[in-house]
Design a protein around this motif. Sequence first.
Motif, PDB file in Angstrom:
ATOM      1  N   GLY A   1      -7.588  -9.640   1.309  1.00 24.81           N
ATOM      2  CA  GLY A   1      -8.873  -9.778   1.991  1.00 24.81           C
ATOM      3  C   GLY A   1     -10.015  -9.275   1.141  1.00 24.81           C
ATOM      4  O   GLY A   1     -11.069  -9.902   1.049  1.00 24.81           O
ATOM      5  N   GLN A   2      -9.804  -8.134   0.475  1.00 24.83           N
ATOM      6  CA  GLN A   2     -10.892  -7.576  -0.337  1.00 24.83           C
ATOM      7  C   GLN A   2     -11.167  -8.454  -1.548  1.00 24.83           C
ATOM      8  O   GLN A   2     -12.323  -8.674  -1.918  1.00 24.83           O
ATOM      9  N   VAL A   3     -10.100  -8.963  -2.171  1.00 18.12           N
ATOM     10  CA  VAL A   3     -10.299  -9.836  -3.330  1.00 18.12           C
ATOM     11  C   VAL A   3     -11.072 -11.084  -2.914  1.00 18.12           C
ATOM     12  O   VAL A   3     -12.011 -11.521  -3.588  1.00 18.12           O
ATOM     13  N   PHE A   4     -10.692 -11.624  -1.739  1.00 19.05           N
ATOM     14  CA  PHE A   4     -11.371 -12.822  -1.255  1.00 19.05           C
ATOM     15  C   PHE A   4     -12.835 -12.535  -0.962  1.00 19.05           C
ATOM     16  O   PHE A   4     -13.719 -13.353  -1.254  1.00 19.05           O
TER      17      PHE A   4
ATOM     18  N   THR B   1      -1.545   2.257  -0.915  1.00 15.71           N
ATOM     19  CA  THR B   1      -1.842   3.129  -2.038  1.00 15.71           C
ATOM     20  C   THR B   1      -3.194   3.794  -1.831  1.00 15.71           C
ATOM     21  O   THR B   1      -4.021   3.342  -1.045  1.00 15.71           O
ATOM     22  N   GLU B   2      -3.411   4.874  -2.553  1.00 21.72           N
ATOM     23  CA  GLU B   2      -4.716   5.504  -2.558  1.00 21.72           C
ATOM     24  C   GLU B   2      -5.678   4.748  -3.473  1.00 21.72           C
ATOM     25  O   GLU B   2      -6.875   4.699  -3.245  1.00 21.72           O
ATOM     26  N   ASP B   3      -5.118   4.123  -4.504  1.00 23.25           N
ATOM     27  CA  ASP B   3      -5.936   3.571  -5.587  1.00 23.25           C
ATOM     28  C   ASP B   3      -6.249   2.105  -5.297  1.00 23.25           C
ATOM     29  O   ASP B   3      -5.717   1.204  -5.939  1.00 23.25           O
ATOM     30  N   THR B   4      -7.118   1.864  -4.285  1.00 22.93           N
ATOM     31  CA  THR B   4      -7.398   0.470  -3.942  1.00 22.93           C
ATOM     32  C   THR B   4      -8.161  -0.237  -5.047  1.00 22.93           C
ATOM     33  O   THR B   4      -7.961  -1.434  -5.266  1.00 22.93           O
ATOM     34  N   VAL B   5      -9.046   0.488  -5.747  1.00 22.41           N
ATOM     35  CA  VAL B   5      -9.825  -0.153  -6.806  1.00 22.41           C
ATOM     36  C   VAL B   5      -8.910  -0.654  -7.911  1.00 22.41           C
ATOM     37  O   VAL B   5      -9.021  -1.793  -8.370  1.00 22.41           O
ATOM     38  N   GLY B   6      -7.950   0.199  -8.297  1.00 30.31           N
ATOM     39  CA  GLY B   6      -7.001  -0.208  -9.328  1.00 30.31           C
ATOM     40  C   GLY B   6      -6.178  -1.409  -8.887  1.00 30.31           C
ATOM     41  O   GLY B   6      -5.935  -2.336  -9.674  1.00 30.31           O
ATOM     42  N   ASP B   7      -5.780  -1.415  -7.608  1.00 30.44           N
ATOM     43  CA  ASP B   7      -4.986  -2.547  -7.109  1.00 30.44           C
ATOM     44  C   ASP B   7      -5.793  -3.834  -7.098  1.00 30.44           C
ATOM     45  O   ASP B   7      -5.259  -4.914  -7.399  1.00 30.44           O
ATOM     46  N   ILE B   8      -7.092  -3.723  -6.741  1.00 34.06           N
ATOM     47  CA  ILE B   8      -7.933  -4.924  -6.769  1.00 34.06           C
ATOM     48  C   ILE B   8      -8.025  -5.460  -8.191  1.00 34.06           C
ATOM     49  O   ILE B   8      -7.914  -6.666  -8.439  1.00 34.06           O
ATOM     50  N   GLY B   9      -8.211  -4.553  -9.153  1.00 36.05           N
ATOM     51  CA  GLY B   9      -8.291  -4.985 -10.543  1.00 36.05           C
ATOM     52  C   GLY B   9      -7.019  -5.677 -10.994  1.00 36.05           C
ATOM     53  O   GLY B   9      -7.046  -6.731 -11.623  1.00 36.05           O
ATOM     54  N   LYS B  10      -5.857  -5.081 -10.610  1.00 38.96           N
ATOM     55  CA  LYS B  10      -4.580  -5.710 -11.004  1.00 38.96           C
ATOM     56  C   LYS B  10      -4.432  -7.073 -10.352  1.00 38.96           C
ATOM     57  O   LYS B  10      -3.977  -8.041 -10.984  1.00 38.96           O
ATOM     58  N   ALA B  11      -4.824  -7.172  -9.055  1.00 37.46           N
ATOM     59  CA  ALA B  11      -4.691  -8.460  -8.359  1.00 37.46           C
ATOM     60  C   ALA B  11      -5.600  -9.511  -9.003  1.00 37.46           C
ATOM     61  O   ALA B  11      -5.205 -10.667  -9.173  1.00 37.46           O
TER      62      ALA B  11
ATOM     63  N   SER C   1      -3.958 -10.703 -12.213  1.00 39.83           N
ATOM     64  CA  SER C   1      -2.602 -11.290 -12.212  1.00 39.83           C
ATOM     65  C   SER C   1      -2.526 -12.455 -11.223  1.00 39.83           C
ATOM     66  O   SER C   1      -2.528 -13.615 -11.613  1.00 39.83           O
ATOM     67  N   THR C   2      -2.532 -12.134  -9.919  1.00 42.29           N
ATOM     68  CA  THR C   2      -2.372 -13.196  -8.923  1.00 42.29           C
ATOM     69  C   THR C   2      -3.570 -14.135  -8.924  1.00 42.29           C
ATOM     70  O   THR C   2      -3.424 -15.348  -8.804  1.00 42.29           O
ATOM     71  N   TYR C   3      -4.756 -13.563  -9.051  1.00 43.02           N
ATOM     72  CA  TYR C   3      -5.974 -14.340  -8.852  1.00 43.02           C
ATOM     73  C   TYR C   3      -6.688 -14.643 -10.157  1.00 43.02           C
ATOM     74  O   TYR C   3      -7.901 -14.783 -10.183  1.00 43.02           O
ATOM     75  N   VAL C   4      -5.942 -14.745 -11.250  1.00 46.57           N
ATOM     76  CA  VAL C   4      -6.634 -14.913 -12.533  1.00 46.57           C
ATOM     77  C   VAL C   4      -7.262 -16.302 -12.635  1.00 46.57           C
ATOM     78  O   VAL C   4      -8.342 -16.453 -13.199  1.00 46.57           O
TER      79      VAL C   4
END
Lengths: 103, 168
Positions: A61-64, B125-135, B138-141
């Motif tokens: 959701g956040q990415v979107f 996770t606590e590190d949502t910013v890091g997870d957004i960056g990874k997503a 990778s998934t959304y490149v």
Amino acid sequence: MTITPAHFIGLAFIIFAIGFLVVVVRKNAIAILMGVELMLNAVNLILLAFNRIHGTMELDGQVFAIFVIAVAAAEAVVGLALILAVYRSLGTVSIDDLSALKG
Amino acid sequence: MGGWIYTIAFYVCAALLVASALGVLLLRNLFHAGLSLIAALFTMAALFILLGAEFVAGIQVLIYVGAIAVLILFAVMLTQRIAEEKVKRYTRALLPGLAVALALVIVMILVTTGLTGYGFTPFATEDTVGDIGKALLSTYVLPLEVISLLLLGALVGAIVLARKEEEK
């Protein structure tokens, strides 16, 4: 009374309706762009709220929402450039006066 | 997600947001409407933080308030005469628009009442910013690259549209 995601979604619906009303009802083309921004923001709020309802292992959701913001930036830039071009050639940005394509 | 502070924060932000959105709809002076839009975008960022999306809130303030709102205010100043207060605000579609918006609100209230059973799930996770960056990388490149193309196209298009006509 605890806050649930439904509160956020209801609020977003209200903002979406107000943005829709701005788009349909206001006369000035720039005001219409403001209404579009309000609607896009309401959609972002809904996306983030649903991101909290469903499993938050993924942050889809956040990415979107970030993609929506990027598209909104592109939309605003092109829309305002169009409005400025119309203003230069016709001298008005009032929607009621821009009826050259009326059938 | 608890605490009365959270509840109060939500209702304060919601009231501010609805008030400033109504300002965009109702204010006669378009410049004031633009300032009201900025207030609405700021409170929206606060609501994003309440939803635990700090990164999106930061992006919201940077892009919407920092760039889009300022752009809109510039366009208002370029196209409005400051003394233009007498102009009508609304088109002839006022009553049909109100009716459709009301119907929209009713349908959406019906939808929302079906959602009241759901609660907040905590983040993994606590590190949502890091997870957004990874997503994003990778998934959304692929969408990320398409967005960059879109922004480039919008940039070029805006320059072409806004450029002054060359003297013949």
